[in-house]
Design a protein around this motif. Structure first.
Motif, PDB file in Angstrom:
ATOM      1  N   PRO A 188      -2.106   8.566  -9.734  1.00 28.56           N
ATOM      2  CA  PRO A 188      -2.460   8.117  -8.377  1.00 28.56           C
ATOM      3  C   PRO A 188      -1.421   8.597  -7.362  1.00 28.56           C
ATOM      4  N   GLY A 189      -1.893   9.039  -6.215  1.00 33.03           N
ATOM      5  CA  GLY A 189      -0.999   9.630  -5.231  1.00 33.03           C
ATOM      6  C   GLY A 189       0.083   8.688  -4.743  1.00 33.03           C
ATOM      7  N   SER A 190       1.257   9.231  -4.507  1.00 23.69           N
ATOM      8  CA  SER A 190       2.359   8.461  -3.932  1.00 23.69           C
ATOM      9  C   SER A 190       2.446   8.772  -2.438  1.00 23.69           C
TER      10      SER A 190
ATOM     11  N   ILE B 126       0.019   6.413  14.508  1.00 26.12           N
ATOM     12  CA  ILE B 126      -1.446   6.357  14.472  1.00 26.12           C
ATOM     13  C   ILE B 126      -2.023   7.244  13.372  1.00 26.12           C
ATOM     14  N   LYS B 127      -1.379   8.367  13.125  1.00 26.76           N
ATOM     15  CA  LYS B 127      -1.877   9.327  12.134  1.00 26.76           C
ATOM     16  C   LYS B 127      -1.967   8.673  10.761  1.00 26.76           C
ATOM     17  N   PRO B 128      -3.099   8.862  10.060  1.00 24.86           N
ATOM     18  CA  PRO B 128      -3.253   8.251   8.730  1.00 24.86           C
ATOM     19  C   PRO B 128      -2.163   8.706   7.760  1.00 24.86           C
ATOM     20  N   SER B 129      -1.770   7.816   6.881  1.00 25.42           N
ATOM     21  CA  SER B 129      -0.760   8.161   5.879  1.00 25.42           C
ATOM     22  C   SER B 129      -1.308   9.208   4.923  1.00 25.42           C
ATOM     23  N   ALA B 130      -0.422  10.073   4.450  1.00 25.88           N
ATOM     24  CA  ALA B 130      -0.806  11.099   3.478  1.00 25.88           C
ATOM     25  C   ALA B 130      -0.179  10.753   2.129  1.00 25.88           C
ATOM     26  N   TYR B 131      -0.927  11.052   1.068  1.00 23.33           N
ATOM     27  CA  TYR B 131      -0.460  10.802  -0.295  1.00 23.33           C
ATOM     28  C   TYR B 131      -0.457  12.125  -1.054  1.00 23.33           C
TER      29      TYR B 131
END
Length: 203
Positions: free
Chosen positions: A165-167, A38-43
């Motif tokens: 851009p974040g990976s 559920i936790k949003p993905s981090a970049y």
């Protein structure tokens, strides 16, 4: 009656409570998996900078800090880190990108030392926005530097590797599930052992 420690007694204790133990561990593992999904993905995006700018920078920094040139050379990175992680920097970033209007967005700025410079890791929930934040943070170093008159050198630091851009970072779901299961096992075991101990000493 004294409480005697016996391996066989503990084995029997685990056998009697195996269902409870399995249930608690199963719930813990499932909850860890659910929260991670559920936790949003981090970049993450990384900028590497060369913070040493020669004798002029060091001389100016010596005046600003009131220390010797040798000491200030070692302190330059600390000054850059302090600016990057300051409330002033955070306030400027929030104002620039109107983050108060983006309640679901989160970000953080952390640094790692490299030879003659720093690696700046910007993490957040939007891969494009953290790239812009990283670029702005480097540019804003000069604005804060000008207001505090730390060093006359412009720019304050030189970018070796620019932001991209974040990976996407791994959520490490399996690792978190294993850690949750282990923690549940240890806590449940402690509860069972202490409960058994207090029952025995009352007899």
């Amino acid at each position: 009656m004294g409480y005697e420690i016996s391996i066989l007694h503990y084995v029997d204790l685990y056998k009697k409570n195996s269902r409870i133990l399995a249930l608690v561990i199963g719930i813990a593992v499932f909850m860890a998996m659910l929260v991670t999904i559920i936790k949003p993905s981090a970049y993450i995006t990384t900028v590497t900078i060369l913070s040493y700018r020669g004798e002029n920078s060091i001389s100016s920094l010596s005046k600003f800090l009131g220390v010797s040139s040798a000491s200030s050379a070692n302190s330059f990175n600390e000054v850059v880190i302090s600016i990057l992680q300051s409330r002033r920097m955070s306030k400027d970033i929030r104002a620039k990108f109107e983050l108060d209007k983006k309640p679901g967005f989160f970000y953080s700025i952390k640094t790692r030392p490299i030879i003659a410079g720093l690696a700046i890791d910007v993490r957040g929930s939007d891969p494009m926005l953290i790239e812009k934040i990283a670029i702005f943070a480097i540019d804003n170093l000069d604005n804060i530097n000008s207001s505090l008159d730390i060093t006359p050198n412009k720019p304050m630091v030189k970018v070796l590797d620019a932001a991209t851009p974040g990976s996407k970072e791994s959520k490490k779901t399996v690792k978190k599930m294993m850690m949750s299961g282990l923690l549940a096992f240890l806590l449940t075991s402690a509860y069972l052992i202490f409960s058994d101990y207090f029952k025995k000493i009352k007899i």
